[in-house]
Design a protein around this motif. Structure first.
Motif, mmCIF file in Angstrom:
data_model
loop_
_atom_site.group_PDB
_atom_site.id
_atom_site.type_symbol
_atom_site.label_atom_id
_atom_site.label_comp_id
_atom_site.label_asym_id
_atom_site.label_seq_id
_atom_site.Cartn_x
_atom_site.Cartn_y
_atom_site.Cartn_z
ATOM 1 N N GLU A 44 -22.362 0.818 -39.083
ATOM 2 C CA GLU A 44 -23.104 2.261 -38.825
ATOM 3 C C GLU A 44 -22.928 2.979 -39.938
ATOM 4 N N ASP A 45 -24.107 3.874 -39.970
ATOM 5 C CA ASP A 45 -23.956 4.762 -41.223
ATOM 6 C C ASP A 45 -23.119 6.236 -40.770
ATOM 7 N N ASP A 46 -23.287 6.298 -39.238
ATOM 8 C CA ASP A 46 -22.852 7.517 -38.716
ATOM 9 C C ASP A 46 -21.382 7.345 -38.140
ATOM 10 N N TYR A 47 -20.854 8.224 -37.528
ATOM 11 C CA TYR A 47 -19.639 7.937 -36.770
ATOM 12 C C TYR A 47 -19.483 6.978 -35.790
ATOM 13 N N VAL A 48 -18.683 6.363 -35.465
ATOM 14 C CA VAL A 48 -18.675 5.563 -34.393
ATOM 15 C C VAL A 48 -17.350 5.751 -33.457
ATOM 16 N N SER A 49 -17.763 6.125 -32.202
ATOM 17 C CA SER A 49 -16.655 6.544 -31.104
ATOM 18 C C SER A 49 -15.665 5.536 -31.016
ATOM 19 N N GLY A 50 -14.534 5.968 -30.670
ATOM 20 C CA GLY A 50 -13.431 5.071 -30.108
ATOM 21 C C GLY A 50 -13.973 4.321 -28.850
ATOM 22 N N GLN A 51 -14.621 4.860 -28.012
ATOM 23 C CA GLN A 51 -15.165 4.288 -26.900
ATOM 24 C C GLN A 51 -16.168 2.963 -27.187
ATOM 25 N N ALA A 52 -17.036 3.401 -28.094
ATOM 26 C CA ALA A 52 -17.926 2.407 -28.661
ATOM 27 C C ALA A 52 -17.303 1.304 -29.332
ATOM 28 N N LEU A 53 -16.373 1.508 -29.865
ATOM 29 C CA LEU A 53 -15.670 0.636 -30.566
ATOM 30 C C LEU A 53 -14.725 -0.532 -29.527
ATOM 31 N N CYS A 54 -14.344 0.183 -28.719
ATOM 32 C CA CYS A 54 -13.662 -0.725 -27.592
ATOM 33 C C CYS A 54 -14.587 -1.575 -26.897
ATOM 34 N N GLU A 55 -15.742 -0.868 -26.559
ATOM 35 C CA GLU A 55 -16.455 -1.693 -25.691
ATOM 36 C C GLU A 55 -17.330 -3.035 -26.622
ATOM 37 N N LYS A 56 -17.666 -2.569 -27.850
ATOM 38 C CA LYS A 56 -18.319 -3.555 -28.612
ATOM 39 C C LYS A 56 -17.268 -4.855 -29.156
ATOM 40 N N LEU A 57 -15.939 -4.452 -29.371
ATOM 41 C CA LEU A 57 -15.121 -5.556 -29.464
ATOM 42 C C LEU A 57 -14.265 -6.076 -28.293
#
Lengths: 327, 327
Positions: free
Chosen positions: B12-25
């Motif tokens: 991502e070029d932008d910020y990635v939320s902690g929530q998004a990281l949790c879901e993605k991984l």
């Protein structure tokens, strides 16, 4: 010490006195006596006659290092010998020695291989106490492209050793199978570690079916042994020594030239495919022709049936099927 | 985990939320937080903004496995990566992996080599934190005679990576030296383990002079580095990834054909020797001529001065001296 005593006793046809042994080897009588006892435990029959000395009258069926070393007549090959009653694979061990800077001509011998390898990862059977399995490590000063020829050199040594010792009609199926009466008696696996400019080391593993009397179902029709051909077991150490001696002689001729110029005629004399029909399984298309012998690079010259042209066949890329007992 | 977080942030070029990281991984917030902390300890600068999330704003100069893995865009090469801050030799380690059935495309990276090897056993200097030293293990389905061409494939990948990333006038001195302004920037050592019918594995070691600013006396006049040429240090992981990506692409073309047919034109475009006078140091007698480029087998075609004949020159047997800064 055992090896030196064994060699000293073998060098004489007559009795050798304990005193003479002490002087020749520069050791005490106790040391000589201990070595004699130890050899007896290994199965050697050593007569001891008062006022005469020692004489060997029987030896065990062994290819252990001291037996081979005491009988081997080479200039440089096999000066370093390793023997294992059982091992996974002599090639594997020799490769380890190769990485560790073991000297040119080092030999690894085993009475049994539990994971013996044939070409292309195939299994090679080495039952205990009846086969001859050994690997020679060499460090040729040649580019990697020339190393495949070593395999032909080794096949020739095995073939001629068998012919010389037993007058059996052994011949070679190109490139390196030694065949008697249409059945395979020997397998050779050559492996190398190399860089583009040169070779680190080459290991040539050889399995000779010496005193095997039965084979697994899947190779029964294509394999034979010296014992099966002769009707009696052979002296394995004698076979091993003769093969190494001939290999040293031929290898020197090969390494000096970098090709098989000096061995071509001798090889072609033993080549079973010579002037025979062969089927060449080229990945680009199979064809048939007549084998005309090898050239100095070890390639098989084949006169193609369809256009009468003579082509060079190379073993790394194709396989050749002949008209012999096994394919 | 660190590698996955790094890759997710980089995607991502932008910020990635902690929530998004949790879901993605598919992991907990604590696991994400721990990975972020660990990356920060490694020197990554990771901004954390409430209600927005995480963003990478700085990364350490590292070629560690997670950094390389998170940036590498390959189909199959480098899926298994080993990194060492210091090691004796990446080729040595890769050969061990080769014996142990490591998968095709395994890569060994080191920040420092204490016993780095060049061709023919020469020493190769890899000072810590400034060079790029890595070895790629491949298992080509080709006979050993074709393996020397891999070295040219690798040279081409390094040359083009440098040209693409920095527009430096990098070129190739046959067979595989990458040269900028007459000085060598890269060394390649290809080693293989093979039998006559096929190759067990090939390891291609590459040392690239990235951010070195001085050299030992004996090579000072013939060596250069990317930092010396550009006037500033380079992002070593970027260079490494680009070289691997190009090598994968070129290697696939090479392995499919078994020769350099599909790379010949590209290689000859970068060949500094092209249409230049060369001196061929053939053991049978040196001669001069004009280099006409490589043929599909990677041999250098040389038009001999004395008889005007075009001969094929092969690197395992001869060496070619050009008119460049170093011999």
């Amino acid at each position: 010490m055992k090896e030196k005593v064994l060699r000293a006793l073998r060098d004489e046809d007559d009795y050798v006195s304990g005193q003479a042994l002490c002087e020749k080897l520069g050791v005490s009588r106790t040391a000589v006596w201990k070595a004699i006892q130890s050899l007896r435990e290994d199965g050697y029959v050593i007569e001891a006659v008062p006022n005469k000395g020692y004489r060997i009258t029987g030896c065990p069926d062994t290819i252990a290092a001291e037996e081979v070393a005491s009988r081997l007549r080479t200039k440089w090959m096999g000066k370093k010998l390793y023997y294992f009653s059982t091992i996974d694979s002599t090639n594997q061990y020799a490769k380890k020695l190769g990485e560790e800077q073991a000297p040119d001509g080092t030999i690894v011998i085993a009475d049994e291989q539990t994971a013996g390898k044939g070409r292309s990862g195939r299994h090679w059977v080495t039952p205990p106490k009846s086969a001859i399995a050994f690997t020679i490590l060499v460090r040729p000063k040649l580019p990697p492209s020339r190393i495949s020829m070593v395999t032909l050199v080794k096949g020739l040594a095995v073939c001629n050793a068998i012919r010389q010792l037993y007058s059996l009609p052994a011949g070679i199926k190109w490139p390196n199978d030694v065949v008697i009466h249409g059945r395979k008696i020997c397998g050779i696996l050559t492996e190398m570690s190399a860089e583009v400019d040169g070779v680190h080391y080459v290991v040539i593993g050889t399995g000779i079916n010496a005193n095997l009397t039965s084979f697994p179902e899947e190779i029964r029709k294509i394999a034979t042994s010296l014992e099966l051909e002769l009707g009696h077991p052979v002296d394995r150490a004698q076979v091993l020594c003769r093969v190494i001696e001939l290999f040293e002689q031929y290898y020197d001729l090969f390494e000096k030239r970098g090709d098989l110029t000096d061995l071509q005629e001798m090889y072609n004399k033993e080549l079973l495919n010579l002037n025979q029909k062969v089927r060449v399984l080229d990945p680009k298309g199979a064809y048939t022709g007549t084998a005309l012998g090898i050239d100095p690079e070890g390639e098989l010259l084949v006169k193609r049936d369809d256009d009468g042209k003579t082509v060079k066949v190379w073993s790394g890329e194709v396989s050749v099927r002949g008209i012999y007992g096994y394919v």
